[in-house]
Design an enzyme around this catalytic site. Structure first.
Site, PDB file in Angstrom:
ATOM      1  N   ARG A  59      -4.153  -2.070  10.297  1.00 51.33           N
ATOM      2  CA  ARG A  59      -4.128  -3.550  10.270  1.00 51.33           C
ATOM      3  C   ARG A  59      -4.168  -4.116  11.697  1.00 51.33           C
ATOM      4  O   ARG A  59      -5.005  -3.694  12.464  1.00 51.33           O
ATOM      5  CB  ARG A  59      -2.915  -4.061   9.497  1.00 51.33           C
ATOM      6  N   ARG A  68      -0.542  -6.710  -4.735  1.00 49.48           N
ATOM      7  CA  ARG A  68      -0.644  -8.072  -5.304  1.00 49.48           C
ATOM      8  C   ARG A  68       0.616  -8.264  -6.157  1.00 49.48           C
ATOM      9  O   ARG A  68       1.292  -7.317  -6.496  1.00 49.48           O
ATOM     10  CB  ARG A  68      -1.836  -8.215  -6.234  1.00 49.48           C
ATOM     11  N   ASP A  72       6.032  -4.891   5.753  1.00 51.86           N
ATOM     12  CA  ASP A  72       6.531  -6.225   6.076  1.00 51.86           C
ATOM     13  C   ASP A  72       6.349  -7.222   4.931  1.00 51.86           C
ATOM     14  O   ASP A  72       7.198  -8.100   4.748  1.00 51.86           O
ATOM     15  CB  ASP A  72       5.943  -6.750   7.400  1.00 51.86           C
ATOM     16  N   THR A  78       5.178   2.294   5.835  1.00 47.55           N
ATOM     17  CA  THR A  78       3.776   1.942   6.073  1.00 47.55           C
ATOM     18  C   THR A  78       3.156   2.963   7.023  1.00 47.55           C
ATOM     19  O   THR A  78       3.804   3.400   7.982  1.00 47.55           O
ATOM     20  CB  THR A  78       3.558   0.539   6.679  1.00 47.55           C
ATOM     21  N   ARG A 126     -23.585  13.962  21.019  1.00 44.54           N
ATOM     22  CA  ARG A 126     -23.521  12.639  20.387  1.00 44.54           C
ATOM     23  C   ARG A 126     -22.239  11.897  20.726  1.00 44.54           C
ATOM     24  O   ARG A 126     -21.242  12.500  21.139  1.00 44.54           O
ATOM     25  CB  ARG A 126     -23.534  12.793  18.856  1.00 44.54           C
ATOM     26  N   GLN A 156      -6.307   8.334   4.921  1.00 45.25           N
ATOM     27  CA  GLN A 156      -5.107   8.249   5.775  1.00 45.25           C
ATOM     28  C   GLN A 156      -3.846   7.924   4.976  1.00 45.25           C
ATOM     29  O   GLN A 156      -2.743   8.055   5.472  1.00 45.25           O
ATOM     30  CB  GLN A 156      -5.307   7.170   6.853  1.00 45.25           C
ATOM     31  N   ASP A 160       3.990  -0.783  11.743  1.00 41.05           N
ATOM     32  CA  ASP A 160       4.099  -2.114  12.349  1.00 41.05           C
ATOM     33  C   ASP A 160       5.353  -2.878  11.921  1.00 41.05           C
ATOM     34  O   ASP A 160       5.382  -4.104  11.980  1.00 41.05           O
ATOM     35  CB  ASP A 160       2.832  -2.942  12.045  1.00 41.05           C
ATOM     36  N   ASP A 209       0.988   2.130   8.992  1.00 44.31           N
ATOM     37  CA  ASP A 209       0.616   1.351  10.189  1.00 44.31           C
ATOM     38  C   ASP A 209       1.701   1.360  11.267  1.00 44.31           C
ATOM     39  O   ASP A 209       1.418   1.019  12.413  1.00 44.31           O
ATOM     40  CB  ASP A 209       0.331  -0.111   9.814  1.00 44.31           C
ATOM     41  N   GLY A 248       0.834  -1.207   0.000  1.00 47.80           N
ATOM     42  CA  GLY A 248       0.000   0.000   0.000  1.00 47.80           C
ATOM     43  C   GLY A 248       0.863   1.248   0.000  1.00 47.80           C
ATOM     44  O   GLY A 248       1.946   1.253   0.574  1.00 47.80           O
TER      45      GLY A 248
END
Ligand code: F6P
Length: 359
Positions: free
Chosen positions: A183, A73, A115, A137, A174, A285, A141, A139, A10
């Site tokens: 992830r 992919r 990764d 990334t 609210r 994001q 991670d 993320d 990504g």
């Protein structure tokens, strides 16, 4: 010396800044640089391999995305080949990839990825490819580095959303649940949630109890704070449960994380009677201009990757181990994915300032 750069997985803000820094640093050494388009597709005849020079990277450092395109992919070791009967056969095209790289006179590859891309890089390294990695990334991670580039930008995007949602949530009394990416790691939710003063943060590392989440919301109500902001990481799940998944034909039937925001919002509304809305920030994001932090980190990584090639650090990833950029072997990086440490001060400060993790 002729090197090639590939961006896989990504996209993340800062990719172009890495490419720019690597190209200019390599050109400065008198090296030639090629760009492999769309992950490794360019080396398998499924896309192109292009020449990169100072002109190709002019004015791109501030742009999101990647000028080389990317894909999550196209694993060369498990390349999908559709069969006449509708089934898909996976074939190993890694030998072809190495042969094409050799024929193009590519001496070394810089792969910029998360990764998944780093696992591929390790496999290609084991087959003899001279390759170094750059951790990317949103993320955050990837182990072995304090931070990946792209993470800070994503956190800032979420933060901006939280700030905006605060005013409307408060005006309407609210609850608003924001579902964010990451992830199976909760870094984006945790960092943006703490910085944005969320009331509840749900992360995969701390399975939640929806009743505890509702208790926090009711307690705020009793204290006259009639609105609440819940930040839910897409990979979070209830104690004893499993992550929420969505299926899409476009992902080849593969399940993706998603759906927690709406599910948690419904549960809160049912249990507390409070009007609750949910919002999925999604690919917002991953887009936009990299922040100054990410642009600088990406630029440092790009420069360091060229130094790693010059030092023949094959099978290594450049990494931030503050205040220095170092190199770490892929094997060490891949030993285990990075997750939020529950004893980290970010978690402790969140708890100390009254944020609930629903546990
Ligand atoms: O790894 C980056 C990431 O944005 C994750 O946070 C998210 O789960 C996933 O990629 C989304 O992937 P896709 O781009 O295939 O929807």
């Amino acid at each position: 010396m002729r090197i090639a750069i590939s961006t896989g997985g990504g996209d993340a803000p800062g990719l172009n800044a890495v490419i720019r820094a690597a190209v200019l640093s390599a050109v400065h050494r008198g090296w030639e640089v090629m760009g492999i388009r769309r992950g490794y597709h360019g080396l398998l005849g499924e896309d192109e391999v292009v020449t990169l020079n100072a002109d190709s990277v002019r004015g791109i450092a501030h742009l999101g995305g990647t000028i080389l395109r990317t894909t999550n992919r196209g694993n060369p070791f498990r390349w999908p080949v559709p069969q006449p009967d509708g089934s898909v056969l996976e074939v190993d095209r890694s030998d072809e990839l190495l042969e094409n790289a050799r024929q193009l006179g590519i001496d070394a590859v810089i792969t910029i990825g998360g990764d998944g891309s780093l696992k591929l890089a390790q496999q290609l390294f084991e087959k003899g490819l001279r390759i170094v990695g750059v951790p990317k990334t949103i993320d955050n991670d990837v182990a072995g580095t304090v931070s990946t580039f792209g993470f800070d930008t994503a956190v800032n995007t979420v933060l901006e959303a939280i700030d905006k949602l605060h005013t409307t949530a408060e005006s309407h009394d609210r609850v608003i649940v924001i579902e964010v990416m990451g992830r199976h790691a909760g870094f984006i939710a945790l960092h943006a949630g703490l910085a944005g003063t969320a009331d509840v943060i749900l992360i995969p590392e701390i399975p939640y109890d929806i009743e505890r989440v509702c208790e926090k919301i009711r307690a705020r109500d009793r204290a006259g704070r009639r609105f609440s902001i819940v930040v839910a990481a897409e990979g979070a799940f209830a104690r004893g449960g499993s992550p929420y998944l969505v299926e899409r034909a476009s992902s080849g039937g593969a399940a993706r994380l998603g759906g927690i925001g709406d599910a948690v919002a419904r549960a809160i509304e049912e249990r507390t009677g409070k009007e609750t809305r949910s919002l999925v920030l999604g690919h917002l994001q991953r887009g936009g201009q990299p922040t100054g932090y990410d642009r600088l980190l990406a630029t440092r990584f790009g420069g360091a990757a060229v130094v790693a090639v010059a030092n023949e650090k094959w099978g290594h990833m450049v990494a931030l181990q503050s205040p220095h950029i170092v190199t770490v072997p892929f094997t060490e990086v891949l030993r285990q994915p990075k997750r939020v440490a529950l004893d980290h001060d970010v978690v402790q400060t969140a708890r100390a300032t009254g944020i609930s993790f629903g546990d």
